[in-house]
Design a protein around this motif. Sequence first.
Motif, PDB file in Angstrom:
ATOM      1  N   GLU A  66      -4.088  -3.969  -0.527  1.00  0.00           N
ATOM      2  CA  GLU A  66      -3.220  -4.020  -2.002  1.00  0.00           C
ATOM      3  C   GLU A  66      -1.729  -3.684  -1.468  1.00  0.00           C
ATOM      4  OE1 GLU A  66      -6.656  -3.275  -5.042  1.00  0.00           O
ATOM      5  OE2 GLU A  66      -5.663  -1.507  -4.055  1.00  0.00           O
ATOM      6  N   LYS A  67      -1.512  -2.699  -0.579  1.00  0.00           N
ATOM      7  CA  LYS A  67      -0.255  -2.104  -0.116  1.00  0.00           C
ATOM      8  C   LYS A  67       0.572  -3.500   0.471  1.00  0.00           C
ATOM      9  CE  LYS A  67      -1.242   2.652  -0.058  1.00  0.00           C
ATOM     10  NZ  LYS A  67      -1.083   3.945   0.754  1.00  0.00           N
ATOM     11  N   ILE A  68      -0.223  -4.290   1.444  1.00  0.00           N
ATOM     12  CA  ILE A  68       0.603  -5.330   1.884  1.00  0.00           C
ATOM     13  C   ILE A  68       0.892  -6.507   0.852  1.00  0.00           C
ATOM     14  CG2 ILE A  68       0.047  -7.344   3.570  1.00  0.00           C
ATOM     15  CD1 ILE A  68       0.493  -4.740   4.881  1.00  0.00           C
TER      16      ILE A  68
ATOM     17  N   LEU B  35     -10.863  -0.256   2.108  1.00  0.00           N
ATOM     18  CA  LEU B  35     -10.299   1.025   3.214  1.00  0.00           C
ATOM     19  C   LEU B  35      -9.088   1.343   2.841  1.00  0.00           C
ATOM     20  CD1 LEU B  35     -11.381   2.351   5.675  1.00  0.00           C
ATOM     21  CD2 LEU B  35      -9.981   0.536   6.950  1.00  0.00           C
ATOM     22  N   LYS B  36      -8.861   2.722   2.469  1.00  0.00           N
ATOM     23  CA  LYS B  36      -7.531   3.453   1.889  1.00  0.00           C
ATOM     24  C   LYS B  36      -6.863   3.764   3.019  1.00  0.00           C
ATOM     25  CE  LYS B  36      -9.098   4.168  -2.424  1.00  0.00           C
ATOM     26  NZ  LYS B  36      -8.412   3.363  -3.422  1.00  0.00           N
ATOM     27  N   PHE B  37      -5.645   3.529   3.020  1.00  0.00           N
ATOM     28  CA  PHE B  37      -4.623   3.569   4.079  1.00  0.00           C
ATOM     29  C   PHE B  37      -4.600   5.126   4.586  1.00  0.00           C
ATOM     30  CE2 PHE B  37      -0.166   4.904   5.065  1.00  0.00           C
ATOM     31  CZ  PHE B  37      -0.086   4.399   6.263  1.00  0.00           C
ATOM     32  N   HIS B  38      -4.469   6.187   3.450  1.00  0.00           N
ATOM     33  CA  HIS B  38      -4.486   7.378   3.928  1.00  0.00           C
ATOM     34  C   HIS B  38      -5.571   7.824   4.520  1.00  0.00           C
ATOM     35  CE1 HIS B  38      -3.539  11.621   3.079  1.00  0.00           C
ATOM     36  NE2 HIS B  38      -4.977  11.746   2.862  1.00  0.00           N
ATOM     37  N   LYS B  39      -6.972   7.339   4.449  1.00  0.00           N
ATOM     38  CA  LYS B  39      -7.934   7.637   5.143  1.00  0.00           C
ATOM     39  C   LYS B  39      -7.931   7.147   6.537  1.00  0.00           C
ATOM     40  CE  LYS B  39     -11.217   8.076   1.184  1.00  0.00           C
ATOM     41  NZ  LYS B  39     -11.199   9.478   1.105  1.00  0.00           N
ATOM     42  N   ILE B  40      -7.252   6.107   6.982  1.00  0.00           N
ATOM     43  CA  ILE B  40      -7.324   5.444   8.240  1.00  0.00           C
ATOM     44  C   ILE B  40      -6.291   6.450   8.625  1.00  0.00           C
ATOM     45  CG2 ILE B  40      -6.220   3.786   9.697  1.00  0.00           C
ATOM     46  CD1 ILE B  40      -6.565   1.827   7.176  1.00  0.00           C
TER      47      ILE B  40
ATOM     48  N   LYS C 231      -4.575   2.703 -16.973  1.00  0.00           N
ATOM     49  CA  LYS C 231      -5.368   3.257 -16.066  1.00  0.00           C
ATOM     50  C   LYS C 231      -4.812   3.030 -14.597  1.00  0.00           C
ATOM     51  CE  LYS C 231     -10.080   3.726 -14.220  1.00  0.00           C
ATOM     52  NZ  LYS C 231     -11.608   3.097 -14.309  1.00  0.00           N
ATOM     53  N   ARG C 232      -4.180   4.330 -13.833  1.00  0.00           N
ATOM     54  CA  ARG C 232      -3.683   4.201 -12.507  1.00  0.00           C
ATOM     55  C   ARG C 232      -4.744   4.254 -11.427  1.00  0.00           C
ATOM     56  NH1 ARG C 232       1.986   7.264 -13.449  1.00  0.00           N
ATOM     57  NH2 ARG C 232       2.689   6.312 -15.120  1.00  0.00           N
ATOM     58  N   ASN C 233      -4.598   3.809 -10.449  1.00  0.00           N
ATOM     59  CA  ASN C 233      -5.251   3.883  -9.230  1.00  0.00           C
ATOM     60  C   ASN C 233      -4.505   3.872  -7.978  1.00  0.00           C
ATOM     61  OD1 ASN C 233      -4.437   1.173  -8.723  1.00  0.00           O
ATOM     62  ND2 ASN C 233      -6.381   0.219  -9.610  1.00  0.00           N
ATOM     63  N   ARG C 234      -5.341   4.082  -6.749  1.00  0.00           N
ATOM     64  CA  ARG C 234      -4.722   4.235  -5.400  1.00  0.00           C
ATOM     65  C   ARG C 234      -4.711   2.819  -4.720  1.00  0.00           C
ATOM     66  NH1 ARG C 234      -0.798   7.525  -4.184  1.00  0.00           N
ATOM     67  NH2 ARG C 234      -1.384   7.128  -2.006  1.00  0.00           N
ATOM     68  N   LEU C 235      -3.754   2.306  -4.335  1.00  0.00           N
ATOM     69  CA  LEU C 235      -3.725   1.024  -3.574  1.00  0.00           C
ATOM     70  C   LEU C 235      -4.652   1.018  -2.260  1.00  0.00           C
ATOM     71  CD1 LEU C 235      -0.309   0.079  -4.195  1.00  0.00           C
ATOM     72  CD2 LEU C 235      -2.117  -0.754  -5.470  1.00  0.00           C
ATOM     73  N   ASN C 236      -5.536   0.258  -1.891  1.00  0.00           N
ATOM     74  CA  ASN C 236      -5.951   0.205  -0.664  1.00  0.00           C
ATOM     75  C   ASN C 236      -5.054  -0.328   0.204  1.00  0.00           C
ATOM     76  OD1 ASN C 236      -6.436  -2.876  -0.564  1.00  0.00           O
ATOM     77  ND2 ASN C 236      -8.404  -2.063  -1.551  1.00  0.00           N
TER      78      ASN C 236
ATOM     79  N   GLN D  96       4.051   6.102  -5.934  1.00  0.00           N
ATOM     80  CA  GLN D  96       3.317   5.498  -4.935  1.00  0.00           C
ATOM     81  C   GLN D  96       3.729   4.229  -4.396  1.00  0.00           C
ATOM     82  OE1 GLN D  96      -1.140   3.678  -4.260  1.00  0.00           O
ATOM     83  NE2 GLN D  96      -0.764   4.484  -6.356  1.00  0.00           N
ATOM     84  N   ILE D  97       4.694   3.588  -5.297  1.00  0.00           N
ATOM     85  CA  ILE D  97       5.468   2.321  -4.893  1.00  0.00           C
ATOM     86  C   ILE D  97       6.622   2.811  -4.006  1.00  0.00           C
ATOM     87  CG2 ILE D  97       6.915   0.572  -5.482  1.00  0.00           C
ATOM     88  CD1 ILE D  97       3.982  -0.055  -6.125  1.00  0.00           C
ATOM     89  N   SER D  98       7.426   4.057  -4.269  1.00  0.00           N
ATOM     90  CA  SER D  98       8.314   4.517  -3.666  1.00  0.00           C
ATOM     91  C   SER D  98       7.979   5.016  -2.201  1.00  0.00           C
ATOM     92  CB  SER D  98       8.937   5.651  -4.336  1.00  0.00           C
ATOM     93  OG  SER D  98       9.677   5.368  -5.754  1.00  0.00           O
ATOM     94  N   GLU D  99       7.016   5.513  -2.180  1.00  0.00           N
ATOM     95  CA  GLU D  99       6.357   6.053  -0.994  1.00  0.00           C
ATOM     96  C   GLU D  99       6.098   4.649   0.023  1.00  0.00           C
ATOM     97  OE1 GLU D  99       6.161   9.227   0.614  1.00  0.00           O
ATOM     98  OE2 GLU D  99       7.200   9.746  -1.302  1.00  0.00           O
ATOM     99  N   LEU D 100       5.336   3.850  -0.572  1.00  0.00           N
ATOM    100  CA  LEU D 100       5.204   2.719   0.176  1.00  0.00           C
ATOM    101  C   LEU D 100       6.502   1.812   0.755  1.00  0.00           C
ATOM    102  CD1 LEU D 100       2.790   0.009  -1.120  1.00  0.00           C
ATOM    103  CD2 LEU D 100       4.698  -0.585  -0.269  1.00  0.00           C
ATOM    104  N   LEU D 101       7.538   1.759   0.015  1.00  0.00           N
ATOM    105  CA  LEU D 101       8.646   1.374   0.429  1.00  0.00           C
ATOM    106  C   LEU D 101       9.358   2.058   1.512  1.00  0.00           C
ATOM    107  CD1 LEU D 101      10.269   0.083  -2.979  1.00  0.00           C
ATOM    108  CD2 LEU D 101       9.428  -1.123  -1.466  1.00  0.00           C
TER     109      LEU D 101
END
Length: 120
Positions: free
Chosen positions: A12-14, A66-71, A4-9, A40-45
């Motif tokens: 979690e990205k930090i 809080l999701k990064f994309h929403k900020i 099960k994959r999810n989006r990192l808030n 998602q990891i590649s985009e984060l990098l």
Amino acid sequence: MTSKRNRLNLKEKIDVLKVIEKEKLSVRRLAERFYVGKTQISELLKDKEGIRKIWVLNSNENLKNLKFHKIETREIDEVLMKWIRSARAKNIHVNGVLLQERAREVGESWGLETFKASNG
């Protein structure tokens, strides 16, 4: 076995960025460890400096869910709405292409190098 994959808030990205600094793991291993896709990891990098900037700017808020994309989009939306109101007050016609260009300019001025303005 399905994963099960999810989006990192943002927090979690930090955390991912901290793991990257301590352990030199591959994108695949990071994706498996945090239960997300490799993309998602590649985009984060690619945008790690932008993520750190957002983290510092919002460090006083409760960011647990809080999701990064929403900020990013919420703040850009607010700037764009002010710009649209100003343009309309000056009788300037605002179309989708002009709005996308302005959104890209705002994203670039904030150092969001991977930001892309959508048609929506």
